[in-house]
Structures are given as C-alpha cells and as structure tokens.
Design a protein around this motif. Structure first.
Motif, mmCIF file in Angstrom:
data_model
loop_
_atom_site.group_PDB
_atom_site.id
_atom_site.type_symbol
_atom_site.label_atom_id
_atom_site.label_comp_id
_atom_site.label_asym_id
_atom_site.label_seq_id
_atom_site.Cartn_x
_atom_site.Cartn_y
_atom_site.Cartn_z
ATOM 1 N N ARG A 1 0.797 -1.191 -0.019
ATOM 2 C CA ARG A 1 -0.024 0.022 0.094
ATOM 3 C C ARG A 1 0.869 1.150 0.181
ATOM 4 O O ARG A 1 2.125 1.413 0.581
ATOM 5 N N GLY A 2 0.564 2.084 -0.891
ATOM 6 C CA GLY A 2 1.285 3.360 -1.002
ATOM 7 C C GLY A 2 2.312 3.572 -1.891
ATOM 8 O O GLY A 2 2.962 4.485 -2.469
ATOM 9 N N LYS A 3 2.902 2.303 -2.602
ATOM 10 C CA LYS A 3 3.810 2.297 -3.596
ATOM 11 C C LYS A 3 3.259 2.408 -4.965
ATOM 12 O O LYS A 3 2.215 2.074 -5.299
ATOM 13 N N ARG A 4 4.005 3.108 -5.789
ATOM 14 C CA ARG A 4 3.892 3.109 -7.116
ATOM 15 C C ARG A 4 5.001 3.591 -8.073
ATOM 16 O O ARG A 4 5.711 4.178 -7.557
ATOM 17 N N GLU A 5 4.731 3.371 -9.481
ATOM 18 C CA GLU A 5 5.525 3.514 -10.241
ATOM 19 C C GLU A 5 5.141 4.213 -11.459
ATOM 20 O O GLU A 5 6.093 4.691 -12.173
ATOM 21 N N LEU A 6 3.982 3.671 -11.875
ATOM 22 C CA LEU A 6 3.319 4.364 -13.019
ATOM 23 C C LEU A 6 2.712 5.762 -12.554
ATOM 24 O O LEU A 6 2.162 6.049 -11.734
ATOM 25 N N PRO A 7 2.713 6.676 -13.827
ATOM 26 C CA PRO A 7 2.206 7.902 -13.830
ATOM 27 C C PRO A 7 0.514 8.071 -13.867
ATOM 28 O O PRO A 7 0.071 6.955 -14.440
ATOM 29 N N ASP A 8 0.087 8.930 -13.328
ATOM 30 C CA ASP A 8 -1.376 9.058 -13.579
ATOM 31 C C ASP A 8 -1.655 9.133 -14.928
ATOM 32 O O ASP A 8 -1.093 9.590 -15.733
ATOM 33 N N GLY A 9 -2.904 8.354 -15.155
ATOM 34 C CA GLY A 9 -3.369 8.400 -16.465
ATOM 35 C C GLY A 9 -3.011 7.240 -17.288
ATOM 36 O O GLY A 9 -3.814 6.850 -18.196
ATOM 37 N N LEU A 10 -1.833 6.480 -17.026
ATOM 38 C CA LEU A 10 -1.558 5.511 -17.913
ATOM 39 C C LEU A 10 -2.272 4.329 -17.909
ATOM 40 O O LEU A 10 -2.925 3.638 -18.951
ATOM 41 N N LEU A 11 -2.981 3.820 -16.746
ATOM 42 C CA LEU A 11 -3.699 2.690 -16.692
ATOM 43 C C LEU A 11 -5.097 2.901 -17.392
ATOM 44 O O LEU A 11 -5.589 2.065 -17.995
ATOM 45 N N ALA A 12 -5.526 4.124 -17.662
ATOM 46 C CA ALA A 12 -6.669 4.521 -18.426
ATOM 47 C C ALA A 12 -6.530 4.317 -19.790
ATOM 48 O O ALA A 12 -7.471 4.163 -20.859
ATOM 49 N N LEU A 13 -5.221 4.482 -20.348
ATOM 50 C CA LEU A 13 -4.712 4.315 -21.680
ATOM 51 C C LEU A 13 -4.522 2.928 -22.046
ATOM 52 O O LEU A 13 -4.562 2.623 -23.313
ATOM 53 N N ALA A 14 -4.287 1.865 -21.008
ATOM 54 C CA ALA A 14 -3.724 0.638 -21.391
ATOM 55 C C ALA A 14 -4.861 -0.500 -21.232
ATOM 56 O O ALA A 14 -5.952 -0.331 -20.686
ATOM 57 N N ARG A 15 -4.393 -1.674 -21.743
ATOM 58 C CA ARG A 15 -4.901 -2.860 -21.158
ATOM 59 C C ARG A 15 -4.204 -3.455 -20.360
ATOM 60 O O ARG A 15 -3.053 -3.850 -20.500
ATOM 61 N N THR A 16 -4.802 -3.821 -19.014
ATOM 62 C CA THR A 16 -4.129 -4.278 -17.764
ATOM 63 C C THR A 16 -4.339 -5.595 -17.461
ATOM 64 O O THR A 16 -5.580 -6.042 -17.411
ATOM 65 N N TRP A 17 -3.316 -6.572 -17.008
ATOM 66 C CA TRP A 17 -3.564 -7.849 -16.581
ATOM 67 C C TRP A 17 -2.710 -7.834 -15.258
ATOM 68 O O TRP A 17 -1.883 -6.957 -14.873
ATOM 69 N N ALA A 18 -3.122 -8.645 -14.286
ATOM 70 C CA ALA A 18 -2.549 -8.908 -12.972
ATOM 71 C C ALA A 18 -2.358 -10.342 -12.786
ATOM 72 O O ALA A 18 -2.906 -11.020 -13.493
ATOM 73 N N ASP A 19 -1.147 -10.760 -11.870
ATOM 74 C CA ASP A 19 -1.432 -12.176 -11.553
ATOM 75 C C ASP A 19 -2.617 -12.381 -10.644
ATOM 76 O O ASP A 19 -2.887 -13.399 -10.612
ATOM 77 N N ASP A 20 -3.062 -11.583 -9.627
ATOM 78 C CA ASP A 20 -4.251 -11.736 -8.802
ATOM 79 C C ASP A 20 -4.840 -10.295 -8.691
ATOM 80 O O ASP A 20 -4.139 -9.479 -8.183
ATOM 81 N N LEU A 21 -6.040 -10.256 -9.420
ATOM 82 C CA LEU A 21 -6.724 -8.926 -9.360
ATOM 83 C C LEU A 21 -7.022 -8.537 -7.784
ATOM 84 O O LEU A 21 -6.633 -7.045 -7.626
ATOM 85 N N ALA A 22 -7.621 -9.102 -6.971
ATOM 86 C CA ALA A 22 -7.797 -8.462 -5.500
ATOM 87 C C ALA A 22 -6.618 -7.998 -4.951
ATOM 88 O O ALA A 22 -6.735 -6.992 -4.347
ATOM 89 N N GLN A 23 -5.453 -8.760 -5.103
ATOM 90 C CA GLN A 23 -4.267 -8.251 -4.646
ATOM 91 C C GLN A 23 -3.766 -7.127 -5.294
ATOM 92 O O GLN A 23 -3.292 -6.225 -4.579
ATOM 93 N N ALA A 24 -3.745 -7.311 -6.529
ATOM 94 C CA ALA A 24 -3.201 -5.959 -7.211
ATOM 95 C C ALA A 24 -3.999 -4.751 -6.955
ATOM 96 O O ALA A 24 -3.417 -3.513 -6.862
#
Length: 324
Positions: A229-252
């Motif tokens: 919690r509280g960590k991040r590496e990506l900039p604001d807005g990038l997730l909205a521009l992309a298609r995203t996958w996770a290893d586990d959605l709830a955890q991500a």
C-alpha cells in the motif's frame, strides 16, 4: 506418535544452485494455470509496516498435489549498510495431511527467480514478438533478474537502456549483459521509455518514474516494484490508456499499481496463459499493455516444491530430526 520425522533445510547457496531458469519458468507457468483453474488457492495476504521495514506472509496450497506452504518475506532497508540484502524471505512447505513442516528454504533466490520468470511470461503473452528495445528502471537484484529473463525469452531484444535512482552509470550491471545486447544508461527517463518496446519498472516504488505521454502505442510495461500500500511506479492516467493484466486482481487492487485506480478494467494473466494463444492474440497492435505484478504464493510454492524434490533426489541440504 512417529518420532523419526525429518525437516530438510536449504540455505541460500543450496537453493540458488538448484534453480534452473527453464525449470523455474515451467513451475511459475504451472502456478498461473493452477490459479486460473481454481485448483490452486491463495490465502489472505499479510503485509504490514514495521519500525524497521515491511513484513508480509503469502500462503496457499494445491490440494490435488498435496502442496501447502507459506513465504514470510519483507524489506528491511537497514540491511544494506550492513552489506546484506534488504529483501528477506523464508519459505516453508508443510505436509497438508498433518501440518508438519517438510522443508525450510531461504527464499531470497526463489523470490528473485520466480518474479523474473513471471515477468518473462508476461512478456511472452503481452509484448510484441518483434520487440527490439527494452528500458528498465532499477539495476538491483530484481532489475538484473528481469533483464536476464527478458533476454532469454525475447531473442529479438537488441538494445537495453537502464535508469538508476541517482542517474549514475552502473558498470557492474552493464558488464553482466554486455555480451548479450547493446546496453547503456538512458539519458532521460521519458526519452528512454519513448524509445522502447518494453518497459520494466523494478524500483522501491517511491513514485511515478516517467510521464504517461512518453509511452508509445504498442508498448508493454511490466510493473514489479509496487507490492505494498502506498507504492507506485506508473504515472497518473496510464492505466486508463492501457489494457491491464495482473497475477491476482484482488491483490493488485490492494497493493499493486491498480490500488491507484481500482475500478480500471483488468484481467488475470493466468486466464490468458490457459488459452495458449499466440502473443498478443486479440490485442490491437497499437495497444499499450501492462502487467501489474504483485507476486502470489503459488509461484513461490511451485518453485519451492521443485527445489524440495530435486534436493531429495540429489542429497542437497541439511536434514535434521523434527520429532513429533
């Protein structure tokens, strides 16, 4: 009660010597498929801040394979001035029928290898097969492992540009890969990202590393550092521009990049791997893709089981009496 039970101990060097990249890739792939099918279970995550660092427990099991275990791990930055790794991990495998511990493994090398292998599987599924250029943020243990596995599974990669937190060259990092690719520091974060087909972020996750505008259409991003919690590496807005996958959605959505945009549509990589489709099947050539990696217990346990079986077969490790 039986009094002849044994507990096998595998220390750092013994575990590292048993890890073979192709076998780790196969074990981690299996863990994704087990998770996707529901045959493998992951139990609620523990991830807590301490005065000296962060402590976590990831656990789970596969009933059909008599697999049960946990990894206790975290990050202690005060270790580095002492010459030790800030990341510390210990894996324990249990007999699911009795709860007795079977094997205790130093988990640092396992964590490094399984995380890099998971990233490589993300590249195989989501990166463009003709990718030639890679940008990596971070040249530590994880950054190096991810570049190593990326070069293994993406033979078309020719150029690697790296970014360090202080902007300095890392001669040791360059020397590690100099015979396998054109490697050099990136002059500027945004410029390095804009010139890359693949971006890997493997930092402590203190904040955005580049701007969303720098990411070209068709780029794939593996996000490694956001696992709390509280960590991040990506900039604001990038997730909205992309298609995203996770290893586990709830955890991500709890501790990964998706924590910053939990309503973003996303899917799990295991379901994609289960389809056994070609790379980027059904994904537009100009789509930006993201793999939000937080690491799941099944990855650790699948690799640990492989090490346990291999150690028993060749006599590696220290077997101690563990009577009932």
């Amino acid at each position: 009660m039986p009094d002849n039970a044994r507990l096998l101990l595998l220390d750092r060097d013994q575990a590292a010597a048993l890890l073979r990249p192709d076998d780790v890739l196969a074990a981690v792939r299996e863990s994704f498929l087990l998770h996707a099918s529901g045959a493998g279970r992951i139990f609620p995550l523990v991830r807590e801040a301490l005065p000296a660092g962060v402590f976590g427990i990831k656990s789970g099991g596969v009933a059909e394979q008599d697999l049960l275990g946990m990894k206790a791990a975290g990050f202690w930055p005060g270790n580095r001035p002492l010459g030790a790794d800030g990341h510390q991990a210990t894996i324990i495998l249990f007999d699911p029928a009795t709860g007795r511990p079977q094997c205790l493994i130093d988990g640092n090398a396992v964590t490094t290898a399984r995380t890099a292998a998971a990233g490589a599987l993300g590249l195989l599924a989501l990166a463009r097969p003709d990718s030639e250029t890679l940008c990596v943020f971070g040249t530590g243990v994880q950054g190096a492992a991810h570049v190593d596995y990326a070069l293994r599974v993406m033979p078309g990669l020719k150029r690697v540009r790296y970014l360090t937190s202080d902007g300095r060259r890392d001669p040791q990092f360059e020397a590690r890969f100099a015979q396998r690719c054109d490697i050099a520091p990136g002059a500027d974060a945004d410029a390095a990202v804009a010139d890359s087909d693949i971006v890997i972020t493997a930092t402590p996750g203190r904040g955005p590393l580049f701007s969303a505008a720098a990411v070209r259409p068709g780029t794939h991003v593996n996000c490694v550092g956001s696992d709390t919690r509280g960590k991040r590496e990506l900039p604001d807005g990038l997730l909205a521009l992309a298609r995203t996958w996770a290893d586990d959605l709830a955890q991500a959505r709890a501790i990964g990049e998706l924590q910053w945009s939990p309503d973003t549509p996303a899917a799990e990589l295991g379901a994609l791997l289960a389809r056994a489709a070609p790379a980027r099947h059904g994904i537009a050539a100009d789509a930006i893709t993201i793999f939000d990696m937080t690491g799941i217990a099944l990855q650790d346990l699948s690799v640990a089981r492989m090490l346990h079986q291999r150690a028993l077969a060749n006599g590696t490790g220290t077997s101690i009496a563990w009577p009932w």
